[in-house]
Design a protein around this motif. Structure first.
Motif, PDB file in Angstrom:
ATOM      1  N   ASN A 299     -23.089  -8.739   7.824  1.00 20.37           N
ATOM      2  CA  ASN A 299     -23.900  -8.218   6.932  1.00 20.37           C
ATOM      3  C   ASN A 299     -24.347  -9.222   5.978  1.00 20.37           C
TER       4      ASN A 299
ATOM      5  N   VAL B 272     -28.025  -9.805   5.078  1.00 16.82           N
ATOM      6  CA  VAL B 272     -28.886  -9.837   3.522  1.00 16.82           C
ATOM      7  C   VAL B 272     -29.458 -11.159   3.284  1.00 16.82           C
TER       8      VAL B 272
ATOM      9  N   SER C  96     -38.212 -10.898   4.255  1.00 18.18           N
ATOM     10  CA  SER C  96     -39.036  -9.683   3.517  1.00 18.18           C
ATOM     11  C   SER C  96     -38.388  -9.486   2.131  1.00 18.18           C
ATOM     12  N   PRO C  97     -38.302 -10.197   0.946  1.00 19.57           N
ATOM     13  CA  PRO C  97     -37.747 -10.042  -0.160  1.00 19.57           C
ATOM     14  C   PRO C  97     -37.974  -8.836  -0.815  1.00 19.57           C
ATOM     15  N   SER C  98     -39.183  -8.272  -0.489  1.00 17.87           N
ATOM     16  CA  SER C  98     -39.663  -7.096  -1.361  1.00 17.87           C
ATOM     17  C   SER C  98     -39.077  -5.944  -1.000  1.00 17.87           C
ATOM     18  N   TYR C  99     -38.702  -5.825   0.414  1.00 19.12           N
ATOM     19  CA  TYR C  99     -38.243  -4.714   1.139  1.00 19.12           C
ATOM     20  C   TYR C  99     -36.623  -4.910   1.502  1.00 19.12           C
ATOM     21  N   PHE C 100     -35.669  -4.116   0.848  1.00 16.62           N
ATOM     22  CA  PHE C 100     -34.363  -4.474   0.978  1.00 16.62           C
ATOM     23  C   PHE C 100     -33.840  -3.529   2.407  1.00 16.62           C
ATOM     24  N   TRP C 101     -34.254  -3.901   3.542  1.00 15.92           N
ATOM     25  CA  TRP C 101     -33.876  -3.236   4.850  1.00 15.92           C
ATOM     26  C   TRP C 101     -32.431  -3.562   5.201  1.00 15.92           C
ATOM     27  N   ALA C 102     -31.848  -4.522   4.896  1.00 14.52           N
ATOM     28  CA  ALA C 102     -30.416  -4.617   5.392  1.00 14.52           C
ATOM     29  C   ALA C 102     -29.266  -3.735   4.560  1.00 14.52           C
ATOM     30  N   ILE C 103     -29.875  -2.892   3.779  1.00 18.99           N
ATOM     31  CA  ILE C 103     -28.808  -1.755   3.043  1.00 18.99           C
ATOM     32  C   ILE C 103     -28.538  -0.746   4.170  1.00 18.99           C
TER      33      ILE C 103
ATOM     34  N   ASN D 281     -32.828 -11.055   5.270  1.00 16.10           N
ATOM     35  CA  ASN D 281     -33.492  -9.930   4.416  1.00 16.10           C
ATOM     36  C   ASN D 281     -34.202 -10.663   3.260  1.00 16.10           C
ATOM     37  N   LEU D 282     -33.402 -11.322   2.671  1.00 21.94           N
ATOM     38  CA  LEU D 282     -34.107 -12.123   1.493  1.00 21.94           C
ATOM     39  C   LEU D 282     -35.076 -13.077   1.642  1.00 21.94           C
TER      40      LEU D 282
END
Length: 122
Positions: free
Chosen positions: A82, A86, A93-100, A89-90
């Protein structure tokens, strides 16, 4: 003064606890049992039951240790994967936090694994 069998057993337990410096051989236990009027069959059955219980306790301890090791391994893998997701993801695509989503889904599974490992009696 007279004692009933429960009182006798309690007195003997206290006496045995006070004599903590030595160990008893099977022969010494047999002699004590004979002096107390315990048959050799009863003593043998009691020893067998005690040994069986001791093995069960040892297996339970080993099983609990194994469960804890497996949980710690699961936790380590969770943190490593994870953290990578994260960071990915950063970067990507830092604008959309899909790693959540994998973080929360896997985190729930990890939480349940931890509860089963540390809070269950089985």
């Amino acid at each position: 003064m007279t004692y009933n069998s429960e009182e006798m057993q309690q007195i003997l337990e206290v006496a045995f606890k006070r004599q903590q410096d030595g160990e008893y051989t099977r022969e010494q236990i047999r002699e004590i049992a004979l002096e107390l009027g315990v048959s050799s069959e009863s003593l043998q059955a009691a020893e067998h039951a005690w040994l069986k219980k001791a093995v069960e306790v040892k297996q339970g301890q080993m099983s609990n240790n194994q469960k804890r090791k497996e949980f710690k391994s699961h936790l380590f893998i969770f943190i490593a994967v994870n953290s990578f997701l994260v960071l990915l993801n950063l970067v990507v695509s830092p604008s959309y936090f899909w790693a959540i989503f994998p973080l929360l889904g896997w985190g729930l599974g990890l939480l349940l694994h931890g509860i089963k490992t540390y809070l269950s009696n089985s």
